[in-house]
Design a protein around this motif. Structure first.
Motif, PDB file in Angstrom:
ATOM      1  N   HIS A  55       0.858  -1.113  -0.192  1.00  0.00           N
ATOM      2  CA  HIS A  55       0.113   0.081  -0.118  1.00  0.00           C
ATOM      3  C   HIS A  55       0.920   1.223   0.106  1.00  0.00           C
ATOM      4  N   THR A  56       0.667   2.166  -0.834  1.00  0.00           N
ATOM      5  CA  THR A  56       1.471   3.359  -1.018  1.00  0.00           C
ATOM      6  C   THR A  56       0.741   4.362  -0.255  1.00  0.00           C
ATOM      7  N   VAL A  57       1.411   4.937   0.668  1.00  0.00           N
ATOM      8  CA  VAL A  57       0.932   6.133   1.850  1.00  0.00           C
ATOM      9  C   VAL A  57       0.467   7.110   1.102  1.00  0.00           C
ATOM     10  N   ALA A  58      -0.692   7.770   1.381  1.00  0.00           N
ATOM     11  CA  ALA A  58      -1.270   8.825   1.033  1.00  0.00           C
ATOM     12  C   ALA A  58      -1.283   9.941   2.034  1.00  0.00           C
ATOM     13  N   ALA A  59      -1.344  11.184   1.768  1.00  0.00           N
ATOM     14  CA  ALA A  59      -1.382  12.206   2.927  1.00  0.00           C
ATOM     15  C   ALA A  59      -2.487  12.096   3.836  1.00  0.00           C
ATOM     16  N   GLY A  60      -2.022  12.106   5.027  1.00  0.00           N
ATOM     17  CA  GLY A  60      -3.181  11.821   6.283  1.00  0.00           C
ATOM     18  C   GLY A  60      -3.363  10.442   6.865  1.00  0.00           C
ATOM     19  N   ASN A  87       7.807   4.292  17.155  1.00  0.00           N
ATOM     20  CA  ASN A  87       8.317   4.660  15.892  1.00  0.00           C
ATOM     21  C   ASN A  87       7.468   4.540  14.670  1.00  0.00           C
ATOM     22  N   SER A  88       6.195   4.870  14.558  1.00  0.00           N
ATOM     23  CA  SER A  88       5.234   4.525  13.614  1.00  0.00           C
ATOM     24  C   SER A  88       4.943   5.676  12.469  1.00  0.00           C
ATOM     25  N   LEU A  89       5.914   6.579  12.647  1.00  0.00           N
ATOM     26  CA  LEU A  89       5.893   7.748  11.538  1.00  0.00           C
ATOM     27  C   LEU A  89       5.861   7.431  10.251  1.00  0.00           C
ATOM     28  N   ILE A  90       4.836   7.515   9.359  1.00  0.00           N
ATOM     29  CA  ILE A  90       5.151   7.072   7.904  1.00  0.00           C
ATOM     30  C   ILE A  90       4.613   8.450   7.145  1.00  0.00           C
ATOM     31  N   ARG A  91       5.317   8.600   6.027  1.00  0.00           N
ATOM     32  CA  ARG A  91       5.500   9.850   5.039  1.00  0.00           C
ATOM     33  C   ARG A  91       4.546   9.328   3.680  1.00  0.00           C
ATOM     34  N   PRO A  92       4.090  10.174   3.168  1.00  0.00           N
ATOM     35  CA  PRO A  92       3.269  10.032   1.882  1.00  0.00           C
ATOM     36  C   PRO A  92       4.344   9.640   0.801  1.00  0.00           C
ATOM     37  N   GLY A  93       3.937   8.570   0.193  1.00  0.00           N
ATOM     38  CA  GLY A  93       4.812   7.917  -1.004  1.00  0.00           C
ATOM     39  C   GLY A  93       5.309   6.660  -0.469  1.00  0.00           C
TER      40      GLY A  93
END
Length: 316
Positions: A55-60, A87-93
């Motif tokens: 799954h590619t992360v989207a904003a939000g 440490n669960s921070l993920i960024r868009p993309g």
């Protein structure tokens, strides 16, 4: 003697009342009671659609929201992607794996073991691979990443050991580029310009190859009149950050001299070229290119290392 066998009036009344009571009871029973069927043996339930592999992360989006969307446990998605509750921070993309990693095939007993590495700020895949004697491609493959993937401080990645040296292949003719990486006339002409300027400036062969790969990544070796924000030209240099006027950054020879930098840099000290970077010769291919370009995707240069050496051999 005659016996009267007709029912007693009270008995008739009682029987009628009993029939009426049974009828009312049946009418009052829940409607579903008579429609429940026992489970049928051997009839499978409809299968649920399995989640995609990635799954590619989207904003939000958050890990928890993505896990819930596909009916997965948040803890599993965290674990499969080297994340944790802290440490669960993920960024868009970013591309998240939605399946448990398969156990790797056992390595031969004689193969050297790899290692794990925790990413720190400023790391790149190619830099990590170079420090551990591996290759960027091997590290990407070992971690299910692509050239477009981004790594983050605190992320743990696997670094496979360098493969055992194989027998030297029969060299291809010097004038033939790798299949699928041939240059058209425009690209070849721009590549010859970079090679010629590099030789005039006394740049070592690895530096010229870095310039060729950088131009391929930035502009497909084409002297573009457009780019990200005000970036233009072979190396997508930006007038707004001191690389020259629009006309200057689109002058292929001048742009190449600015990329190499050094004492004859046409920009003087306004910009920093490859020769201005201390120790560039000991850096990985991608890290050296990134030191000049300062790209948002530093590992993308690594894919052009081998092709650029072939272009240099064929055109230089």
């Amino acid at each position: 003697m005659l016996v009267d066998v007709s029912p007693h009036p009270r008995a008739v009344i009682g029987a009628s009342a009993l029939v009426s009571t049974v009828a009312l009871t049946l009418m009052a029973a829940p409607a579903h009671a008579s429609t429940v069927e026992p489970p049928r043996q051997g009839v499978p339930r409809p299968a649920q659609t399995p989640p995609p592999a990635t799954h590619t992360v989207a904003a939000g989006e958050s890990v928890a929201a993505i896990a819930a969307r596909y009916g997965l446990a948040t803890a599993d998605v965290l674990s499969w992607n080297g994340l944790s509750w802290e440490n669960s921070l993920i960024r868009p993309g970013r591309v998240l794996s939605l399946v448990a990693p398969t156990a790797p095939a056992p390595a031969p007993a004689t193969a050297p073991a790899g290692t794990s590495y925790t990413v720190v700020a400023g790391d790149t895949i190619s830099g990590i691979a170079g420090r551990h004697g591996s290759t960027a491609g091997a590290v990407l493959a070992a971690n299910g990443l692509t050239w477009d993937s981004i790594i983050y401080p605190g992320q743990t990645i696997s670094v496979p050991a360098a493969p055992a040296p194989a027998a030297a292949p029969v060299p291809a003719p010097a004038a033939v580029a790798p299949i699928g990486l041939e240059l058209d006339a425009e690209q070849a002409q721009n590549a010859r310009t970079i090679i010629r300027i590099g030789r005039e400036m006394g740049v070592p062969e690895p530096g010229i190859a870095i310039a060729l790969g950088t131009a391929m990544q930035e502009s497909w070796l084409r002297n573009l009149d457009w780019g990200d924000r005000d970036s233009q030209g072979l190396f997508q240099q930006r007038p707004s950050t001191g690389w020259g006027t629009v006309e200057e950054v689109r002058d292929a020879e001048r742009a190449t001299r600015a990329f190499f930098g050094g004492p004859t840099d046409p920009n003087g000290s306004r910009t920093r070229g490859l020769l201005d970077i201390a120790g560039w010769e000991s850096m990985s291919y991608a890290d050296a290119a990134q030191a000049v370009q300062i790209s948002a995707y530093p590992d993308r240069y690594a894919r052009w290392e081998e092709p650029s050496l072939a272009w240099l051999a064929a055109l230089g």
